[in-house]
Scaffold this motif. Structure first.
Motif, mmCIF file in Angstrom:
data_model
loop_
_atom_site.group_PDB
_atom_site.id
_atom_site.type_symbol
_atom_site.label_atom_id
_atom_site.label_comp_id
_atom_site.label_asym_id
_atom_site.label_seq_id
_atom_site.Cartn_x
_atom_site.Cartn_y
_atom_site.Cartn_z
ATOM 1 N N TRP A 19 12.874 -9.059 -17.862
ATOM 2 C CA TRP A 19 12.095 -7.815 -18.120
ATOM 3 C C TRP A 19 11.788 -7.324 -16.575
ATOM 4 O O TRP A 19 11.524 -6.349 -16.609
ATOM 5 N N PHE A 20 11.461 -8.475 -15.937
ATOM 6 C CA PHE A 20 11.162 -8.233 -14.568
ATOM 7 C C PHE A 20 12.163 -7.484 -13.651
ATOM 8 O O PHE A 20 11.823 -6.586 -13.136
ATOM 9 N N MET A 21 13.435 -7.970 -13.857
ATOM 10 C CA MET A 21 14.489 -7.324 -12.980
ATOM 11 C C MET A 21 14.917 -6.101 -13.627
ATOM 12 O O MET A 21 15.368 -5.098 -12.722
ATOM 13 N N ALA A 22 14.425 -5.857 -14.644
ATOM 14 C CA ALA A 22 14.747 -4.435 -15.438
ATOM 15 C C ALA A 22 13.837 -3.372 -14.572
ATOM 16 O O ALA A 22 14.411 -2.161 -14.772
ATOM 17 N N HIS A 23 12.860 -3.687 -14.122
ATOM 18 C CA HIS A 23 12.042 -2.610 -13.185
ATOM 19 C C HIS A 23 12.728 -2.376 -11.896
ATOM 20 O O HIS A 23 13.330 -3.001 -11.386
ATOM 21 N N SER A 24 12.300 -1.173 -11.600
ATOM 22 C CA SER A 24 12.607 -0.727 -10.133
ATOM 23 C C SER A 24 12.221 -1.594 -9.098
ATOM 24 O O SER A 24 11.093 -2.229 -9.397
ATOM 25 N N ARG A 25 12.560 -1.573 -8.019
ATOM 26 C CA ARG A 25 11.960 -2.492 -6.869
ATOM 27 C C ARG A 25 10.735 -2.079 -6.330
ATOM 28 O O ARG A 25 9.766 -2.969 -6.251
ATOM 29 N N ARG A 26 10.243 -0.720 -6.409
ATOM 30 C CA ARG A 26 8.891 -0.354 -6.421
ATOM 31 C C ARG A 26 7.985 -0.883 -7.472
ATOM 32 O O ARG A 26 6.924 -1.147 -7.032
ATOM 33 N N GLU A 27 8.347 -0.487 -8.557
ATOM 34 C CA GLU A 27 7.484 -1.409 -9.847
ATOM 35 C C GLU A 27 7.403 -2.883 -9.825
ATOM 36 O O GLU A 27 6.328 -3.414 -10.104
ATOM 37 N N GLN A 28 8.433 -3.635 -9.180
ATOM 38 C CA GLN A 28 8.110 -4.823 -9.048
ATOM 39 C C GLN A 28 7.325 -5.335 -8.124
ATOM 40 O O GLN A 28 6.398 -6.153 -8.346
#
Length: 153
Positions: free
Chosen positions: A4-13
């Protein structure tokens, strides 16, 4: 969770990491630090109350005569004369300078003299600062005090 965490973009992470760090810091603050601060403040107040109670108890016990206290209001010469009568000390000469009394005493028993000095120190806070004496020519165990300097501390 990792997917779930990796599914987000770098900025969202980065935003999620920042928010999770804030949540952890907030939890630590409210779970640990706030109760500790409250506990130390409570203990400080309790300590202050106990100190006030102790001070009050000391004052009351001295006032009621349970504990010996030092009354500094009475003049040193009055104290010395009254206690001398009580202990059978025959004062020949008494002179005052500030809080210092110079006394000379006629022949008296050494044990009575020591008891008188202990009484003065324990009850009134008056101590012997200087002492000159000689043994009595008249009786054994008796001394004659030629110079005694008494000071109230």
């Amino acid at each position: 969770m990792k997917d779930w965490f990796m599914a987000h973009s770098r900025r969202e992470q980065h935003v999620l990491l920042f928010i999770s760090a804030l949540v952890i810091i907030t939890l630590v603050w409210f779970a640990l630090l706030t109760p500790l601060n409250n506990l130390t403040e409570k203990m400080r107040r309790n300590n202050q109350q106990v100190q006030q109670s102790l001070t009050w108890m000391k004052q009351e016990s001295i006032k009621r005569g349970v504990l010996p206290g030092i009354n500094r209001a009475q003049p040193i010469d009055v104290i010395i004369n009254a206690s001398a009568k009580k202990y059978g000390v025959n004062i020949q000469n008494l002179s005052l300078e500030d809080h210092v009394a110079r006394v000379s005493v006629s022949d008296m028993a050494l044990s009575d003299f020591l008891n008188w000095l202990l009484f003065l120190k324990g009850t009134w806070g008056i101590t012997a600062n200087q002492l000159e004496f000689s043994s009595s020519a008249n009786q054994e165990g008796y001394i004659q005090i030629t110079a005694l300097m008494l000071i109230r501390k």
